[in-house]
Design an enzyme around this catalytic site. Structure first.
Site, short mmCIF file in Angstrom:
data_model
loop_
_atom_site.label_atom_id
_atom_site.label_comp_id
_atom_site.label_asym_id
_atom_site.label_seq_id
_atom_site.Cartn_x
_atom_site.Cartn_y
_atom_site.Cartn_z
N ASP A 174 0.84 -1.19 0.00
CA ASP A 174 0.00 0.00 0.00
C ASP A 174 0.88 1.24 0.00
OD1 ASP A 174 -2.26 1.56 0.01
OD2 ASP A 174 -2.90 1.05 2.04
N LYS A 175 0.22 2.38 -0.16
CA LYS A 175 0.87 3.69 -0.15
C LYS A 175 0.00 4.66 0.63
CE LYS A 175 0.45 7.88 -2.42
NZ LYS A 175 -0.80 8.67 -2.63
N HIS A 176 0.62 5.63 1.29
CA HIS A 176 -0.13 6.66 2.02
C HIS A 176 0.49 8.01 1.75
CE1 HIS A 176 -2.49 8.57 5.19
NE2 HIS A 176 -1.38 9.22 5.51
N SER A 177 -0.37 9.02 1.57
CA SER A 177 0.09 10.39 1.38
C SER A 177 -0.37 11.24 2.55
CB SER A 177 -0.48 10.97 0.08
OG SER A 177 -0.23 12.36 0.00
N LYS A 237 -4.04 2.30 11.16
CA LYS A 237 -5.01 1.94 10.13
C LYS A 237 -4.36 1.11 9.03
CE LYS A 237 -6.34 6.27 9.43
NZ LYS A 237 -5.89 7.09 10.58
N LYS A 238 -3.16 1.50 8.62
CA LYS A 238 -2.47 0.77 7.55
C LYS A 238 -2.09 -0.64 8.00
CE LYS A 238 -2.57 3.81 4.25
NZ LYS A 238 -3.36 3.55 3.03
N ARG A 291 -8.13 14.87 19.35
CA ARG A 291 -6.97 15.67 18.94
C ARG A 291 -7.39 16.85 18.08
NH1 ARG A 291 -3.88 11.91 15.52
NH2 ARG A 291 -2.52 13.70 15.15
N SER A 341 -1.53 7.26 14.33
CA SER A 341 -2.81 7.37 13.63
C SER A 341 -2.73 6.80 12.22
CB SER A 341 -3.26 8.84 13.58
OG SER A 341 -4.48 8.96 12.89
N THR A 345 -9.33 11.08 -1.21
CA THR A 345 -9.50 10.04 -2.23
C THR A 345 -10.93 9.51 -2.25
OG1 THR A 345 -7.17 9.43 -2.06
CG2 THR A 345 -8.65 7.81 -3.02
#
Length: 439
Positions: free
Chosen positions: A82-85, A189-190, A170, A185, A122
């Protein structure tokens, strides 16, 4: 030993290092509601002031991951990646990246989010597609990953529920910008998605949450260190966000941009450079490529052959969208009734851009939210955005406003003109990939 919440808060407030058992117990209480909102807020503020060691951040991340279901993909004989931005303007990379690497042989169960602040989401973009289900059943999620190789969906109620409560607190207690809390955080999730490898896109610039390189690299090192520390092979690329990444910013307009990219129509752009760099990195960390060059070659072949577009179309259809969406997107995507050009007032070069304000202008048009429960207008936004360095003649368009009314369009056009500087000299070029963090 019984965990006493106020004692954990006191120790962290005083800068002491918390043990794994203390953190585990506190997060269990956060998830089951036995710890009060005030205690959670005090804990978040104590972490904001005192920070956390790597071991503490690992323990916090794992405790938040384990507060809900952790997916297993044992029935899929492919690397799970996977990828996260960290978020930007015109950042639709995930939409193209997932099907490209899926066409190369990876499985990508991508848990994505909605817009945050000035950045686009997204999920909001995908909801421009009629019928697309961002919250499918687990069975459908699994089926889509198996058949299409990728599925982009939202966080379910069962994945990292502790994160949802902690983040909400937060958000209203000025503790969002804490590196350990951001790290836990994102990664909780990932990691709950059952990943084997992860690539991170940490943005810097006036359109990013992390404006400076030093703070971005600090966050990137925390994310990479924690993820690798729990056995998920992870790297991060620091990328430039001083202008919109795609030539569109909005929801439906970014989906159309995605399809154009997958048809091979965005060669030579900053967007292509970012997508291909991340595709190569994902293939490299998954063991499918021996070098970045080989990874880029594989990704380019998946794009040129049409295989990546086929994967995207398959994912859309399996998740409830039209079977012929890729071929007939114009028949399905919502369109704004007013589209106005934004013309250069005089000859010159596009010298600079306030990318954050461009993102805020999408929200002002109705393409984003000012309240969590607010509906958005998927039709609005900007298209045809020219990159910095473009030479323009007087009256030549460098963007198009998509708006719900003539009044909105005129106001947005005026504000977009204020967000771009046009001058006699071309600006210095900036690399879109700034650096790589691998440990």
């Amino acid at each position: 030993m019984i965990m006493i919440p106020q004692e954990v808060i006191r120790r962290k407030r005083n800068g002491e290092v918390l043990g794994k058992a203390e953190i585990d117990a506190f997060i269990r209480g956060l998830a089951d509601g036995s710890i009060s909102e005030g205690q959670v807020a005090a804990f978040a503020m104590a972490v904001w002031f005192s920070g956390m060691s790597l071991d503490e951040t690992v323990a916090l991340t794992l405790a938040m991951r384990d507060s809900g279901e952790v997916l297993s993909w044992a029935d899929i004989d492919k690397p799970i990646a996977d990828k996260h931005s960290t978020g930007g303007v015109g950042d639709n990379v995930s939409l193209m990246l997932a099907p490209i690497v899926a066409a190369c042989g990876l499985a990508v169960p991508m848990i994505s989010g909605r817009g945050l602040g000035h950045t686009g989401g997204t999920l909001d973009k995908l909801e421009s597609i009629p019928g697309y289900d961002i919250k499918p059943s687990e069975a459908l999620f699994r089926q889509t990953v198996k058949e299409a190789g990728c599925a982009i969906i939202g966080q379910t109620a069962d994945l990292a529920p502790a994160d949802r409560r902690l983040y909400a607190i937060r958000d209203v207690t000025a503790t969002v910008d804490s590196v350990p809390l951001i790290t836990a955080s994102i990664l909780s999730k990932k990691l709950a998605a059952g990943l084997q490898s992860l690539v991170l896109d940490v943005k810097i610039g006036n359109g990013a949450f992390m404006v400076g390189r030093e703070e971005a690299e600090t966050l990137a090192r925390s994310l990479v260190g924690v993820a690798n520390g729990v056995g998920v092979k992870t790297t991060a690329l620091i990328t430039d966000m001083n202008e919109p990444l795609a030539d569109a910013a909005g929801n439906a307009v970014e989906i159309e941009n995605c399809l154009a990219f997958l048809r091979g129509e965005k060669a030579g752009t900053r967007l292509e450079a970012v997508v291909m760099s991340f595709a190569a990195e994902m293939l490299l960390t998954s063991g499918f490529a021996a070098s970045p060059t080989e990874g880029i070659d594989l990704a380019r072949r998946a794009l040129a052959s049409g295989a990546a577009l086929e994967r995207f179309a398959q994912m859309v259809h399996l998740l409830g969208g039209p079977a012929d969406f890729a071929e007939r997107s114009q028949a399905y995507l919502p369109k704004a009734p007013i589209v106005l050009p934004v013309e250069a007032p005089f000859d010159g070069f596009l010298q600079s851009c306030n990318a954050r304000d461009v993102g805020m202008e999408v929200i002002a048009l109705g393409g984003g939210r000012t309240r969590p429960d607010e509906p958005i207008d998927h039709r609005v936004g900007f298209s045809g955005l020219k990159p910095l360095g473009t030479q323009l003649g007087r009256g030549e368009p460098f963007a198009f406003v998509h708006a719900a009314s003539e009044d909105q369009a005129q106001k947005s056009r005026a504000r977009l003109l204020e967000n771009y500087a046009i001058g006699e000299e071309a600006p210095a070029t900036r690399p879109v990939i700034v650096s790589k963090i691998s440990e």
